[in-house]
Motif scaffolding. Sequence first.
Motif, PDB file in Angstrom:
ATOM      1  N   CYS A  57      38.083  42.200  41.608  1.00 46.12           N
ATOM      2  CA  CYS A  57      37.860  42.091  42.579  1.00 46.12           C
ATOM      3  C   CYS A  57      36.146  42.288  42.385  1.00 46.12           C
ATOM      4  O   CYS A  57      35.722  42.683  41.343  1.00 46.12           O
ATOM      5  CB  CYS A  57      37.833  43.382  43.546  1.00 46.12           C
ATOM      6  SG  CYS A  57      39.123  43.278  44.068  1.00 46.12           S
ATOM      7  N   ARG A  58      35.417  40.719  42.340  1.00 46.23           N
ATOM      8  CA  ARG A  58      33.731  41.329  42.247  1.00 46.23           C
ATOM      9  C   ARG A  58      32.644  42.004  43.322  1.00 46.23           C
ATOM     10  O   ARG A  58      32.823  41.258  44.418  1.00 46.23           O
ATOM     11  CB  ARG A  58      33.213  40.211  41.828  1.00 46.23           C
ATOM     12  CG  ARG A  58      31.152  40.597  41.117  1.00 46.23           C
ATOM     13  CD  ARG A  58      30.715  39.740  40.695  1.00 46.23           C
ATOM     14  NE  ARG A  58      31.771  38.817  39.106  1.00 46.23           N
ATOM     15  CZ  ARG A  58      31.535  39.110  38.388  1.00 46.23           C
ATOM     16  NH1 ARG A  58      30.629  39.934  37.943  1.00 46.23           N
ATOM     17  NH2 ARG A  58      32.084  38.894  37.137  1.00 46.23           N
ATOM     18  N   LEU A  59      32.133  43.549  43.505  1.00 45.35           N
ATOM     19  CA  LEU A  59      32.016  44.414  44.666  1.00 45.35           C
ATOM     20  C   LEU A  59      30.373  44.410  44.504  1.00 45.35           C
ATOM     21  O   LEU A  59      30.175  45.017  43.262  1.00 45.35           O
ATOM     22  CB  LEU A  59      33.014  45.155  45.210  1.00 45.35           C
ATOM     23  CG  LEU A  59      33.932  44.916  45.534  1.00 45.35           C
ATOM     24  CD1 LEU A  59      34.813  46.311  46.338  1.00 45.35           C
ATOM     25  CD2 LEU A  59      34.215  43.271  47.371  1.00 45.35           C
ATOM     26  N   GLN A  60      29.261  43.780  45.318  1.00 49.65           N
ATOM     27  CA  GLN A  60      28.018  44.392  44.616  1.00 49.65           C
ATOM     28  C   GLN A  60      28.092  44.245  43.312  1.00 49.65           C
ATOM     29  O   GLN A  60      26.514  45.142  42.757  1.00 49.65           O
ATOM     30  CB  GLN A  60      28.078  46.027  45.462  1.00 49.65           C
ATOM     31  CG  GLN A  60      27.968  45.657  46.168  1.00 49.65           C
ATOM     32  CD  GLN A  60      28.040  46.803  47.787  1.00 49.65           C
ATOM     33  OE1 GLN A  60      27.890  48.213  46.878  1.00 49.65           O
ATOM     34  NE2 GLN A  60      27.399  47.749  48.408  1.00 49.65           N
ATOM     35  N   GLY A  61      28.548  43.144  42.694  1.00 51.37           N
ATOM     36  CA  GLY A  61      28.141  42.980  41.339  1.00 51.37           C
ATOM     37  C   GLY A  61      28.883  43.272  40.324  1.00 51.37           C
ATOM     38  O   GLY A  61      28.724  42.934  39.437  1.00 51.37           O
ATOM     39  N   GLN A  62      29.385  44.210  40.421  1.00 53.42           N
ATOM     40  CA  GLN A  62      30.313  44.930  40.025  1.00 53.42           C
ATOM     41  C   GLN A  62      31.781  44.783  39.832  1.00 53.42           C
ATOM     42  O   GLN A  62      32.664  44.412  41.153  1.00 53.42           O
ATOM     43  CB  GLN A  62      30.416  46.755  40.141  1.00 53.42           C
ATOM     44  CG  GLN A  62      31.949  48.243  39.276  1.00 53.42           C
ATOM     45  CD  GLN A  62      31.223  49.075  39.714  1.00 53.42           C
ATOM     46  OE1 GLN A  62      30.791  48.855  41.311  1.00 53.42           O
ATOM     47  NE2 GLN A  62      31.814  50.317  38.912  1.00 53.42           N
ATOM     48  N   VAL A  63      32.599  44.732  38.977  1.00 52.60           N
ATOM     49  CA  VAL A  63      33.850  43.889  39.159  1.00 52.60           C
ATOM     50  C   VAL A  63      34.827  45.056  38.481  1.00 52.60           C
ATOM     51  O   VAL A  63      34.520  46.123  37.272  1.00 52.60           O
ATOM     52  CB  VAL A  63      34.803  43.082  37.337  1.00 52.60           C
ATOM     53  CG1 VAL A  63      35.091  43.183  37.379  1.00 52.60           C
ATOM     54  CG2 VAL A  63      33.192  41.913  37.457  1.00 52.60           C
ATOM     55  N   LEU A  64      35.843  45.283  39.367  1.00 53.36           N
ATOM     56  CA  LEU A  64      36.310  46.554  39.527  1.00 53.36           C
ATOM     57  C   LEU A  64      38.211  46.407  39.948  1.00 53.36           C
ATOM     58  O   LEU A  64      38.157  44.829  39.672  1.00 53.36           O
ATOM     59  CB  LEU A  64      36.931  47.203  41.412  1.00 53.36           C
ATOM     60  CG  LEU A  64      35.007  47.692  41.574  1.00 53.36           C
ATOM     61  CD1 LEU A  64      35.063  48.006  42.661  1.00 53.36           C
ATOM     62  CD2 LEU A  64      34.834  49.198  40.756  1.00 53.36           C
ATOM     63  N   ALA A  65      39.118  46.914  39.084  1.00 56.72           N
ATOM     64  CA  ALA A  65      40.329  46.628  38.352  1.00 56.72           C
ATOM     65  C   ALA A  65      41.363  47.397  38.725  1.00 56.72           C
ATOM     66  O   ALA A  65      41.310  48.599  38.963  1.00 56.72           O
ATOM     67  CB  ALA A  65      40.185  46.137  36.688  1.00 56.72           C
ATOM     68  N   VAL A  66      42.360  46.404  39.794  1.00 56.07           N
ATOM     69  CA  VAL A  66      43.147  47.778  40.342  1.00 56.07           C
ATOM     70  C   VAL A  66      44.726  47.295  39.932  1.00 56.07           C
ATOM     71  O   VAL A  66      45.017  46.276  39.612  1.00 56.07           O
ATOM     72  CB  VAL A  66      43.551  48.509  41.089  1.00 56.07           C
ATOM     73  CG1 VAL A  66      41.964  49.340  41.950  1.00 56.07           C
ATOM     74  CG2 VAL A  66      42.907  47.029  42.747  1.00 56.07           C
ATOM     75  N   GLN A  67      45.776  48.092  39.535  1.00 54.20           N
ATOM     76  CA  GLN A  67      47.513  47.723  39.915  1.00 54.20           C
ATOM     77  C   GLN A  67      47.413  46.683  40.968  1.00 54.20           C
ATOM     78  O   GLN A  67      46.575  46.848  42.304  1.00 54.20           O
ATOM     79  CB  GLN A  67      47.934  48.468  40.121  1.00 54.20           C
ATOM     80  CG  GLN A  67      48.639  49.337  41.204  1.00 54.20           C
ATOM     81  CD  GLN A  67      49.546  50.316  40.728  1.00 54.20           C
ATOM     82  OE1 GLN A  67      48.868  51.250  40.014  1.00 54.20           O
ATOM     83  NE2 GLN A  67      50.438  50.669  41.802  1.00 54.20           N
TER      84      GLN A  67
END
Length: 105
Positions: A30-40
């Motif tokens: 997911c990209r939120l506020q320019g940051q890429v986050l990764a979860v299961q």
Amino acid sequence: MDFEKTVARSALPEGGKVVVEVRGHSILLCRLQGQVLAVQNRCTHAGSRLDSGLIAEGSIRCPLHGVRFDLHTGQCLNVRLGCAPLKCFATRETGDHIEVEVIEH
């Protein structure tokens, strides 16, 4: 650190999400506020896929029962359910791609 190349940066616009497979793991980016986050990509409450869930206020809501998880920490935000947190993965953007780190235990 051992990062795996996944998708092109352009495949993940702001507010977007995409599922990738890395070393047998289904991972939701997911990209939120320019940051890429990764979860299961599996809810720890009932095992359903999260990729069709709604993202709001930094969390994702499981489409099956509505359980919410913080995308930054993986923590379950429905305290009374006592769900285990989602596994989170480190990410980085290099060149035109997004890379994910999967550490095998």
